[in-house]
Design an enzyme around this catalytic site. Structure first.
Site, short mmCIF file in Angstrom:
data_model
loop_
_atom_site.label_atom_id
_atom_site.label_comp_id
_atom_site.label_asym_id
_atom_site.label_seq_id
_atom_site.Cartn_x
_atom_site.Cartn_y
_atom_site.Cartn_z
N LYS A 142 159.22 -52.41 24.16
CA LYS A 142 158.45 -51.29 24.73
C LYS A 142 157.08 -51.32 24.06
CE LYS A 142 157.17 -47.34 24.46
NZ LYS A 142 155.71 -46.98 24.49
N GLU B 133 158.57 -50.23 10.32
CA GLU B 133 157.31 -50.51 9.61
C GLU B 133 156.38 -49.36 9.95
OE1 GLU B 133 153.81 -51.34 8.87
OE2 GLU B 133 153.88 -53.09 10.19
N CYS C 65 147.97 -50.02 9.24
CA CYS C 65 148.88 -49.22 8.42
C CYS C 65 148.66 -49.50 6.93
CB CYS C 65 150.32 -49.47 8.82
SG CYS C 65 150.65 -51.19 9.12
N GLU D 124 147.64 -40.17 6.21
CA GLU D 124 147.12 -41.37 6.85
C GLU D 124 146.15 -40.97 7.97
OE1 GLU D 124 149.85 -43.80 9.21
OE2 GLU D 124 148.90 -45.57 8.35
P1 ADP Z 1 150.51 -43.51 17.15
O1 ADP Z 1 150.61 -42.07 16.75
O2 ADP Z 1 149.68 -44.29 16.23
O3 ADP Z 1 150.23 -43.76 18.60
P2 ADP Z 1 153.31 -43.70 17.46
O4 ADP Z 1 154.26 -43.83 16.34
O5 ADP Z 1 153.23 -42.42 18.20
O6 ADP Z 1 151.93 -44.14 16.88
O7 ADP Z 1 153.58 -44.84 18.55
C1 ADP Z 1 154.03 -46.12 18.28
C2 ADP Z 1 154.99 -46.54 19.36
O8 ADP Z 1 156.10 -45.64 19.37
C3 ADP Z 1 154.42 -46.49 20.78
O9 ADP Z 1 154.93 -47.60 21.52
C4 ADP Z 1 154.96 -45.19 21.32
O10 ADP Z 1 155.08 -45.17 22.72
C5 ADP Z 1 156.33 -45.15 20.68
N1 ADP Z 1 156.92 -43.81 20.57
C6 ADP Z 1 156.29 -42.62 20.43
N2 ADP Z 1 157.18 -41.61 20.40
C7 ADP Z 1 158.42 -42.15 20.51
C8 ADP Z 1 159.75 -41.64 20.52
N3 ADP Z 1 160.00 -40.35 20.43
N4 ADP Z 1 160.76 -42.52 20.65
C9 ADP Z 1 160.53 -43.83 20.74
N5 ADP Z 1 159.30 -44.38 20.73
C10 ADP Z 1 158.25 -43.56 20.62
#
Ligand code: ADP
Length: 503
Positions: free
Chosen positions: A200, A275, A309, A406
């Site tokens: 994904k 990570e 990161c 962060e």
């Molecule tokens: P950022 O805040 O830097 O965008 P995220 O941790 O929100 O980082 O996003 C990193 C990845 O995790 C993206 O592919 C996002 O779609 C996915 N993501 C965000 N929320 C969820 C969730 N609740 N479950 C699974 N994947 C998620």
């Protein structure tokens, strides 16, 4: 050229073709639209304009993709393919990435905003290198024989050995800061171990991974071995984490979402590797070679616009050289040429999205309220695109949000320290994170003794942001579980089976 004209640089033919056709996801070897028929826009962060629409995958699509990955794992040619052939196929993926270097770099720059020179020199070659490096492991990992000493069956002999078997169907979720490279970090080891994958990608930056999907098909990867879903985290991402057909989740992203994933995976106790975020201390001692340390400290935070990161975002400088170092880093920051990633002269592009720009500016505001002072930068750039000026903050201390949290942007907080003693180590380790750290000194024994005391998965001495496919990377504390790359990552993708026969 005016700033607006600069931002509308023409696209090459391959990239134009590719984004013209992007409404589909890779499931079971076919490019298919979302079951719902929905799509969502992908934006060029240098202009705020829509690049194209991509499929909005959700639960139904994830379910299809997991079933395809399961079929490929249980009965496709992948698990039975000779290891040598698997390795050659993976090597070919690396070769094809390099053959398409220009196109992938352009796509990455367009979608993420990073300078095309950086995508060319770092993102794309490093992605290829992961496949090349991991391809070698296909033929080199194996179990061992173990002599037994079973006390309660005296006189009976056994022969025991272990087998390293792929963990199964893996759900991988990646962020937007290095879209292609994060895909490679995740796919390389999973494929080398014989797993099948549902990947994904981040909603902000889906394009290069979709192109990688085509490249993997061209390399001959069997159908269903890698399935690529475009969609949002709360829908597609959460569906993948919650899917009972997934054996393991590998996630890179924020610590906040990492926590959600661990909770969701607890239902069926999926294996999880993470990570996550960081707030890396970067320590400059008075005896450092400042000609190296100053540009090094600037690049530690400003590389990839601070959207790393492991960014060296807390700069600790020994008092007697503090003014010189912070002024030097500020001088470096002022010289950085901001612009659209596709302009070859650009050294720093926009933040990936408006949300990210607002987030970084929100942190700046909170820093100023808490008494921080910007030696340079400190605000967004007016006009189109999501630019933030590279910023050096002083008058900062632990307890301020800009120091503790962060930011994921081009903002460094600089703080003086009296001597490299326990107090410095405590300050450096005073974080919920433990991803990386930097030390700049000419004194080898100080360097190693500080390195040993820092609670971080990576310590760079007189350098920063040095990555290699062979070098494990990952976090202590809330920066994650497990390691990426190197031999270390492979354990996440294998189960160890112990087999014993009575002789
Ligand atoms: P950022 O805040 O830097 O965008 P995220 O941790 O929100 O980082 O996003 C990193 C990845 O995790 C993206 O592919 C996002 O779609 C996915 N993501 C965000 N929320 C969820 C969730 N609740 N479950 C699974 N994947 C998620």
């Amino acid at each position: 050229m005016s700033a607006a004209a600069e931002q509308m640089l023409p696209l090459s033919k391959p990239v134009g073709r590719f984004i013209g056709e992007r409404k589909k996801m890779l499931i079971a070897g076919k490019w298919v639209p979302a079951e719902s028929g929905k799509t969502f826009p992908v934006y060029n962060p240098a202009t705020g304009e829509e690049i194209c629409q991509v499929a909005e995958g959700d639960k139904a699509d994830v379910d299809k993709a997991v079933k395809a990955a399961r079929k490929a794992f249980e009965s496709g040619p992948w698990p039975t393919m000779s290891l040598s052939k698997r390795g050659r196929l993976m090597h070919r993926i690396g070769d094809l990435i390099l053959e398409h270097l220009d196109e992938l770099a352009e796509l990455e720059s367009l979608d993420n905003g990073k300078p095309i020179s950086v995508a060319r020199a770092a993102d794309v070659p490093l992605s290829a290198d992961i496949f090349h490096y991991m391809s070698g492991w296909c033929t080199k990992r194996h179990g061992v024989t173990i002599p037994l000493n079973v006390l309660y069956t005296p006189g009976v002999e056994y022969h025991s050995y272990t087998r390293l078997e792929p963990v199964g169907v893996v759900g991988q979720i990646i962020p937007w800061n290095f879209p292609l490279l994060m895909a490679a970090w995740k796919l390389g080891p999973a494929l080398a171990c014989g797993c099948t994958v549902v990947l994904k990608v981040a909603e902000e930056t889906p394009l290069s991974a979709l192109r990688l999907g085509e490249i993997m098909q061209e390399a001959g990867l069997p159908d269903g071995v890698v399935n690529i879903i475009t969609g949002f985290g709360e829908t597609a991402g959460a569906a993948l984490v919650g899917h009972p057909g997934v054996d393991k989740i590998a996630f890179t992203g924020s610590t906040e979402v990492g926590r959600l994933i661990v909770k969701a995976a607890a239902n069926d106790l999926k294996k999880v590797s993470l990570e996550l975020g960081g707030k890396s201390p970067n320590i400059v001692l008075a005896d450092a070679d400042l000609d190296i340390a100053i540009p090094g400290a600037a690049s530690a935070i400003f590389f990839n616009h601070g959207q790393c990161c492991c960014a060296g975002s807390r700069l600790y400088v020994e008092q007697q050289v503090f003014d010189k170092v912070v002024e030097g880093v500020s001088e470096q920051a002022r010289k950085i040429k901001l612009g659209p990633g596709l302009d070859p002269k650009t050294e720093m592009g926009p933040m990936v999205s408006e949300i990210q720009q607002q987030r970084v500016c929100g942190y700046l505001d909170s820093g100023f309220k808490d008494g921080a002072k910007a030696l340079t930068g400190g605000k967004k750039r007016d006009g189109r695109g999501y630019f933030v000026e590279p910023t050096v903050l002083v008058n900062t201390r632990a307890g301020m949000k800009v120091v503790d949290e962060e930011i994921f942007g081009p903002v460094v907080t600089a703080m003086p320290f009296k001597s490299p003693d326990d107090e410095l180590i405590n300050q450096a380790n005073n974080s919920i994170y433990g991803l990386a750290a930097g030390i700049w000194t000419r004194d080898v024994s100080k360097a190693h003794s500080i390195a040993a005391r820092l609670k971080a998965g990576t310590v760079w001495i007189n350098c920063f942001n040095i990555f290699d496919a062979a070098l494990p990377f990952g976090g202590y504390k809330q920066s994650g579980w497990g390691r990426e790359m190197g031999e270390a990552v492979l354990e996440h993708y294998t189960e160890t089976k112990a087999v014993t026969i009575r002789l």
